[in-house]
Design a protein around this motif. Structure first.
Motif, PDB file in Angstrom:
ATOM      1  N   ALA A   2      -8.915 -92.219   8.818  1.00  0.00           N
ATOM      2  CA  ALA A   2      -8.133 -91.497   7.820  1.00  0.00           C
ATOM      3  C   ALA A   2      -8.195 -90.011   8.129  1.00  0.00           C
ATOM      4  N   GLU A   3      -7.124 -89.303   7.825  1.00  0.00           N
ATOM      5  CA  GLU A   3      -7.111 -87.861   7.999  1.00  0.00           C
ATOM      6  C   GLU A   3      -7.291 -87.210   6.635  1.00  0.00           C
ATOM      7  N   ALA A   4      -8.334 -86.401   6.486  1.00  0.00           N
ATOM      8  CA  ALA A   4      -8.661 -85.772   5.212  1.00  0.00           C
ATOM      9  C   ALA A   4      -8.472 -84.264   5.271  1.00  0.00           C
ATOM     10  N   ASP A   8      -8.958 -79.633   1.626  1.00  0.00           N
ATOM     11  CA  ASP A   8      -9.625 -78.342   1.531  1.00  0.00           C
ATOM     12  C   ASP A   8      -8.596 -77.220   1.612  1.00  0.00           C
ATOM     13  N   ARG A   9      -9.053 -76.006   1.484  1.00  0.00           N
ATOM     14  CA  ARG A   9      -8.145 -74.857   1.524  1.00  0.00           C
ATOM     15  C   ARG A   9      -8.063 -74.220   2.900  1.00  0.00           C
ATOM     16  N   ILE A  10      -9.037 -74.485   3.753  1.00  0.00           N
ATOM     17  CA  ILE A  10      -9.110 -73.812   5.047  1.00  0.00           C
ATOM     18  C   ILE A  10      -8.107 -74.398   6.036  1.00  0.00           C
ATOM     19  N   GLY A  11      -7.958 -75.719   6.062  1.00  0.00           N
ATOM     20  CA  GLY A  11      -7.005 -76.361   6.953  1.00  0.00           C
ATOM     21  C   GLY A  11      -7.593 -76.826   8.269  1.00  0.00           C
ATOM     22  N   ILE A  12      -8.922 -76.897   8.370  1.00  0.00           N
ATOM     23  CA  ILE A  12      -9.554 -77.425   9.582  1.00  0.00           C
ATOM     24  C   ILE A  12      -9.286 -78.927   9.640  1.00  0.00           C
ATOM     25  N   PRO A  13      -8.802 -79.453  10.770  1.00  0.00           N
ATOM     26  CA  PRO A  13      -8.535 -80.886  10.885  1.00  0.00           C
ATOM     27  C   PRO A  13      -9.818 -81.712  10.710  1.00  0.00           C
ATOM     28  N   SER A  34      -8.070 -79.725  16.534  1.00  0.00           N
ATOM     29  CA  SER A  34      -6.821 -80.463  16.324  1.00  0.00           C
ATOM     30  C   SER A  34      -7.165 -81.807  15.708  1.00  0.00           C
ATOM     31  N   ALA A  35      -6.153 -82.527  15.234  1.00  0.00           N
ATOM     32  CA  ALA A  35      -6.393 -83.836  14.629  1.00  0.00           C
ATOM     33  C   ALA A  35      -6.961 -84.817  15.651  1.00  0.00           C
ATOM     34  N   ALA A  36      -6.541 -84.704  16.907  1.00  0.00           N
ATOM     35  CA  ALA A  36      -7.068 -85.580  17.940  1.00  0.00           C
ATOM     36  C   ALA A  36      -8.554 -85.324  18.183  1.00  0.00           C
ATOM     37  N   HIS A  37      -8.961 -84.076  18.175  1.00  0.00           N
ATOM     38  CA  HIS A  37     -10.368 -83.739  18.341  1.00  0.00           C
ATOM     39  C   HIS A  37     -11.193 -84.213  17.149  1.00  0.00           C
ATOM     40  N   GLY A  38     -10.646 -84.083  15.951  1.00  0.00           N
ATOM     41  CA  GLY A  38     -11.345 -84.559  14.764  1.00  0.00           C
ATOM     42  C   GLY A  38     -11.508 -86.079  14.782  1.00  0.00           C
ATOM     43  N   GLY A  39     -10.483 -86.798  15.223  1.00  0.00           N
ATOM     44  CA  GLY A  39     -10.566 -88.250  15.314  1.00  0.00           C
ATOM     45  C   GLY A  39     -11.568 -88.696  16.356  1.00  0.00           C
ATOM     46  N   ALA A  40     -11.613 -88.007  17.476  1.00  0.00           N
ATOM     47  CA  ALA A  40     -12.587 -88.358  18.518  1.00  0.00           C
ATOM     48  C   ALA A  40     -14.009 -88.068  18.046  1.00  0.00           C
TER      49      ALA A  40
END
Length: 42
Positions: A2-4, A8-13, A34-40
């Motif tokens: 899931a992408e969360a 938040d207010r900062i916008g960090i993936p 990036s979202a890909a880095h957060g998922g990994a």
């Protein structure tokens, strides 16, 4: 998975991985540039 990011207010993936078939409910969170880095990371 899931992408969360929008919670938040900062916008960090931020991504969250949930493993419901494990012995106990297991959740991992990951952050990245990036979202890909957060998922990994999760």
């Amino acid at each position: 998975m899931a992408e969360a990011t929008g919670l938040d207010r900062i916008g960090i993936p931020v991504c969250m991985a949930v493993r419901p078939n494990s012995g106990m409910l297991a959740v991992s969170q990951g952050k990245g540039i990036s979202a890909a880095h957060g998922g990994a990371s999760a």
